[in-house]
Enzyme design. Sequence first.
Site, PDB file in Angstrom:
ATOM      1  CE1 TYR A  51      77.697 105.219  34.450  1.00 39.63           C
ATOM      2  CE2 TYR A  51      76.104 105.804  36.216  1.00 39.63           C
ATOM      3  CZ  TYR A  51      76.269 105.184  34.990  1.00 39.63           C
ATOM      4  OH  TYR A  51      75.242 104.491  34.062  1.00 39.63           O
ATOM      5  CG  HIS A 139      77.086  99.044  33.860  1.00 40.35           C
ATOM      6  ND1 HIS A 139      77.980 100.137  34.207  1.00 40.35           N
ATOM      7  CD2 HIS A 139      76.191  99.739  32.864  1.00 40.35           C
ATOM      8  CE1 HIS A 139      77.546 101.159  33.621  1.00 40.35           C
ATOM      9  NE2 HIS A 139      76.618 101.230  32.879  1.00 40.35           N
TER      10      HIS A 139
END
Length: 345
Positions: A51, A139
């Site tokens: 992110y 992830h």
Amino acid sequence: MTLKNILPGRLGFGAAPLGNMFRAIPDDEARATVEAAWDQGIRYYDTAPVYGAGLSETRLGEALADKPRDEYVLSTKVGRVVLDEVEEGEPDFGEKGGIFEHGNPNKILHEWTADATERSIEDSLKRLGTDRLDIVWVHDIAQDFHGDLWVQKFEEARTGAFRVLSRLRDEGVIRAWGLGVNKTEPIELTLALDEPQPDGFLLAGRYTLLDHEHAFQRLLPMAQEQDVDMVVGGPYNSGVLVGGAHFEYQQAPPEVIEHVKKLNTLVEKHGISMKAAALQFSLAHPVTAAAVVGASRPSRIAEDAAALEERIPDAFWSDLRLSLIHISEPTRPERMSYAVFCLKK
């Protein structure tokens, strides 16, 4: 330990927007948004290295620095290692494309090996300014790969990240681990393995008002049988359900916009908010432990908290099931629990 025993509430804060997702967010606005979440009683915070190439973790860590560490639950992810060197071209965010184009310019290594997992955790702890993580998600495993390469990358995670995180859990370094993905297949495959087993999973965008059939039919019954909990990510499908223009990190296609219009007509008919309908639908399944909602403006947090408490009439769920729900009859009728459809409060 199940996620329901770890997570402090049904609503979590998704920190992807803090990585400058879609737009450049001023530091003071990012911090104020986290403060608003804290003031609303939210005590679960989820982030990831990808992110904004570390920007989200850094901002979240700074915003939580003065909060008692024992009073909140923190999760981040492995699978992407943020390198010190700057990317000369456009950073590689995989299928997430350019949504973090306003984030840090660092290169990102996509790797799920044991060494990369340990390095990722160490780097995340530094960026977050904390001495421990509660939950670690693997992830986007095999997210951008197909065929033989998909198998290769999944095996890399199985023999690397999975085993490292299982060991850290058994040693008490972390409390739980699982997969953080926006596809159901990697979770189904992981749950079918003899070992190592995850404690739960974060499924983004695949158990929402817009997209839920595959998860409902196959994944959630498997998870329920194995006592594995789900955290729902992206209950608003990148914002398209609540007035945004994005779906799956891209501009929403016409067919999605048309379906959202029909859902809006239904919520307006029953005098409720779309946020309440979307959030409460995702939270209704017995497997769901919590939902994480992303926000980059403080005012959005109060809306999410209110949506959680808003009363939705049974008639809405009945109309939804009859006209717009995308769930066919399950193989075993007993799995059609009332909670899935919120037929009763």
